[in-house]
Design an enzyme around this catalytic site. Structure first.
Site, PDB file in Angstrom:
ATOM      1  N   CYS A 228      43.172 -25.609   4.182  1.00  0.00           N
ATOM      2  CA  CYS A 228      43.541 -26.192   2.894  1.00  0.00           C
ATOM      3  C   CYS A 228      44.979 -26.705   2.960  1.00  0.00           C
ATOM      4  CB  CYS A 228      43.344 -25.194   1.755  1.00  0.00           C
ATOM      5  SG  CYS A 228      44.074 -23.566   2.020  1.00  0.00           S
ATOM      6  N   THR A 261      44.985 -21.148   5.159  1.00  0.00           N
ATOM      7  CA  THR A 261      46.043 -21.954   4.554  1.00  0.00           C
ATOM      8  C   THR A 261      46.691 -22.835   5.602  1.00  0.00           C
ATOM      9  OG1 THR A 261      47.784 -20.326   5.012  1.00  0.00           O
ATOM     10  CG2 THR A 261      46.625 -20.140   2.900  1.00  0.00           C
ATOM     11  N   ASP A 262      47.241 -23.967   5.162  1.00  0.00           N
ATOM     12  CA  ASP A 262      48.244 -24.603   5.987  1.00  0.00           C
ATOM     13  C   ASP A 262      49.439 -23.656   6.022  1.00  0.00           C
ATOM     14  OD1 ASP A 262      49.709 -26.410   7.506  1.00  0.00           O
ATOM     15  OD2 ASP A 262      49.155 -28.128   6.271  1.00  0.00           O
ATOM     16  N   TRP A 263      50.353 -23.878   6.961  1.00  0.00           N
ATOM     17  CA  TRP A 263      51.423 -22.916   7.205  1.00  0.00           C
ATOM     18  C   TRP A 263      52.394 -22.881   6.017  1.00  0.00           C
ATOM     19  CZ3 TRP A 263      47.741 -22.608  10.161  1.00  0.00           C
ATOM     20  CH2 TRP A 263      47.712 -21.851  11.321  1.00  0.00           C
ATOM     21  N   ALA A 265      51.434 -22.456   2.930  1.00  0.00           N
ATOM     22  CA  ALA A 265      50.827 -23.069   1.741  1.00  0.00           C
ATOM     23  C   ALA A 265      50.141 -22.015   0.884  1.00  0.00           C
ATOM     24  CB  ALA A 265      49.823 -24.141   2.153  1.00  0.00           C
TER      25      ALA A 265
END
Length: 733
Positions: A228, A261-263, A265
């Site tokens: 995401c 998650t994206d890092w 996020a």
């Protein structure tokens, strides 16, 4: 109506038909992996885990606390290793013995399914060889609605069908060798400016027909993980948005894998868990703080904020992805220093070469035929004088350009610069080569005076927003060539009558000033060729192969013609379905070079179109399998056409199918719904068959919350580009 409101209605509508873990599998592609067996193993392992161990599986160890950009703790009770997650979509980041593959946009420019799949397989082999479990790629978000978008080059072009086919082929290539692919960035992250604060709001139909479309292909190809994105969607963070995570991805598309998650996020503990997130990466922020799961998730379960069954679901999804690809048996230990290059450069050169798009070729200036003297001009003709990997994550535009910048890059093991490859060929031919490796217009005269042909190299670069290059903070400030490229071309064209312009770029560039120079006889769109830059270019310049690349986006006459721009705040996606060629077609705007355009050294003719099929109108009715309702993936129509090579030179053509829907559908004038690349010897011909799925004839009905084939006359346009239509057939449904 805003998407999130529609998605709420979808939750009730789709809950009855959503495929449970291990549900019915029908499609050949969706049936290629055994999710039932993987879930059975995962559920057996789950029974052995404590709550704390379950949370370990779903929580990263924190930024900088392991060998990879993302790591989870090992869980010895089930022999589960520390999972290694590593960038990126074109190769293993921070590794020393790997190749830097061509970016996704170059692969898309080939329009070659086999090459794209092989690229995925070879990249996967390098990730496996270095012991990486999860490759953080491929990319279909951003889709590329903004031509200036910083990360468009990581994906596969500004069309959902082209993106979707490329995603599926890449994923199947990666996962065929046992590496977990990761479909990202999900979803509506179309720019770098304010990506971590802005909200993207899109209508329900546009969400389905444009932005969700390639992710459906990814799920249908059994991608085991998704990421995401940073942005908000209708005011709610993408990584805790129930409408997109649960309702769309897991229920409507039947996604059986896990969402990370994206890092950094990740924003909440309980809300993200309860709305569909499955893994927190990297587990902290980039300062090692703000751990939102780990002990906090344990406490949330113990305090009744999150049901333990939700954590169980996270764990089963993650473990199933591990089991389904056989990573539980004999997987290599993580070693980012392993030499895994093999012979993969063959694919890098082939994609770089076959992704070259010939835009202009007057007076037969190309292919070159042993010119006496060649003049080369431009800093992009040579290697970066500071070193091929001198800039952090390639955040500079110095020397030969082969990729953009950011986390989606990899270190070059070598770079064959254009000047080096041309000099090697010139030596064989007895040609003289003079070089001005500068973008200074005052330096060109000595290089191009008296040359039979002058080759000018111009560029345009972009990347991820955490790095700024020449005042471009990820997204491009404009669509002009960098380093005064227009003036450089003018200076050369004022001296030499046979100018070839080679463009290395992340995306569209406005070429009007270049084209206004009557001595510019050819434009070679070389894209982003990575480490085999010069070799690929020489293959085409000298006619060892005929150019066969096609544009995966539109090149406009003016930047304003695109109808979209980088938003300074939130983005309401007011353009709806009409991006790139859909926008140009709807508004009768003449592009400079249209989507799908590309010349060859030979000629192709089309004949004998035949449209066959008796699909029914109405809604999709099948059970949900990976990718959506089962019958969406059924063949509805086949379109056959004969393509002949009539130009006397061996070559390859990309035959493209565009579908025009009945007027009642309210669809764009035409949409790509098929492409096939066919190699033909001189004077040969062959039939090309396009398989059109029910999905390809459907539109999203926001009231019925379903895909529907409209009644009426469909027109099937087959041609060499989106505006070069050679054959047309119709079918009434």
């Amino acid at each position: 109506m805003r998407f999130q409101t529609i998605a709420t209605a979808l939750s009730a509508a789709s809950a009855v038909t959503a495929a449970p873990a291990g549900g019915k599998k029908v499609s050949a592609r969706a049936d290629s992996l055994d999710w039932d067996a993987a879930y059975t193993k995962a559920e057996a392992a789950l029974d052995k885990l404590s709550l704390e161990e379950k949370v370990d599986v779903v929580t990263g160890v924190g930024w900088g606390n392991g060998p990879c950009v993302g790591n989870t703790p090992a869980v010895s009770s089930i022999n589960y290793p520390s999972l290694c997650l590593q960038d990126g979509p074109l190769g293993v980041r921070y590794a020393s013995g790997v190749n830097a593959f061509t970016p996704g946009i170059q692969a898309a420019s080939t329009w070659d399914r086999k090459l794209i799949r092989e690229r995925g397989e070879f990249i996967g082999e390098e990730f496996k060889g270095t012991g990486v479990h999860v490759m953080l790629g491929p990319v279909s978000g951003p889709l590329g609605k903004n031509p200036k978008g910083g990360r468009n080059w990581e994906g596969f072009g500004a069309d959902p069908y082209l993106q979707g086919i490329s995603m599926a082929e890449t994923i199947e290539g990666i996962q065929s060798v046992g590496v977990q692919a990761n479909a990202k960035h999900y979803i509506l992250n179309e720019q770098e400016l304010n990506r971590e604060t802005m909200s993207s709001s899109v209508d329900d139909r546009t969400m389905h027909e444009l932005y969700l479309w390639p992710f459906a292909d990814a799920v249908h190809a059994n991608v085991v993980s998704a990421m995401c994105s940073y942005n908000k969607i209708n005011g709610t963070w993408a990584c805790e948005n129930e409408g997109t995570l649960n309702n769309l991805l897991k229920e409507e598309l039947g996604f059986k894998g896990y969402i990370m998650t994206d890092w950094n996020a990740h924003h909440t503990t309980a809300e993200s868990a309860n709305t569909g997130l499955d893994m927190s990466m990297p587990g902290t922020d980039f300062n090692g703080d703000n751990e939102l799961w780990g002990p906090k998730l344990v406490s949330a379960v113990q305090g009744g904020e999150v049901d333990e069954s939700r954590v169980d679901d996270m764990v089963v999804r993650i473990l199933a992805a591990w089991y389904i690809l056989g990573q539980d048996e004999g997987y290599p230990e993580t070693n980012l220093n392993a030499n895994v290059q093999g012979d993969h450069k063959t694919n890098i050169r082939a994609v770089a070469r076959d992704g070259i798009v010939l835009l202009k070729n007057e007076d037969g200036i190309l292919p070159l035929s042993k010119p006496s003297k060649i003049g080369l001009v431009g800093s992009a003709a040579v290697q970066d004088p500071q070193g091929i990997n001198s800039c952090e994550d390639h955040a500079c535009n110095q020397g030969a350009l082969g990729m953009g910048w950011g986390s989606g890059t990899a270190s070059y093991p070598y770079v064959v610069a254009p000047a080096d490859a041309i000099k090697d060929r010139a030596q064989q031919d007895g040609s003289e080569v003079s070089l001005s490796a500068s973008d200074n217009t005052g330096d060109v005269s000595s290089a191009v005076n008296g040359a039979d042909v002058a080759i000018v190299f111009i560029t345009s670069d972009s990347g991820e927003g955490y790095l700024t290059v020449e005042d471009n903070a990820g997204d491009r400030q404009n669509l002009d060539p960098w380093h005064n490229g227009n003036d450089l071309v003018k200076a050369v064209a004022a001296i030499n009558e046979n100018v070839i312009v080679v463009v290395h770029s992340v995306g569209p560039v406005i070429l009007e000033e270049v084209l206004a120079q009557e001595n510019v006889k050819a434009i070679v769109w070389a894209g982003l060729p990575s480490q085999e830059n010069g070799n690929a270019l020489v293959d085409v310049l000298y006619g060892d192969v005929s150019p066969s690349g096609k544009l995966p986006y539109t090149i406009a006459k003016d930047e304003s013609d695109y109808g979209t721009s980088i938003s300074s705040g939130d983005d309401d996606f007011s353009e709806g379905l009409f991006i790139d060629y859909r926008h140009f077609d709807k508004n009768d705007i003449e592009p400079r070079y249209e989507f799908g355009y590309g010349l060859s050294y030979t000629n192709f003719t089309y004949s004998n179109i035949f449209v066959d099929g008796k699909p029914s109108s109405g809604p999709a009715t099948g059970d949900v399998i990976p990718g959506g309702r089962e019958d969406l993936w059924d063949t509805a129509v086949t379109v056959t056409v004969t393509v002949a090579n009539t130009g006397g030179v061996d070559g390859a053509e990309v035959a493209q199918l565009y579908v025009e829907y009945p007027s009642s559908a309210g669809a764009p004038p035409k949409q790509l719904r098929g492409f096939e690349k066919i190699a033909l010897d001189a004077d040969a011909e062959d039939n090309v068959t396009f398989t059109v799925l029910r999905r390809d004839l459907s539109v999203w009905d926001t009231t019925a919350q379903n895909w529907v084939v409209p009644e009426g006359e469909f027109t099937f346009h087959v041609g060499s580009s989106s505006r070069d239509i050679r054959q047309t057939g119709t079918l009434t449904i």
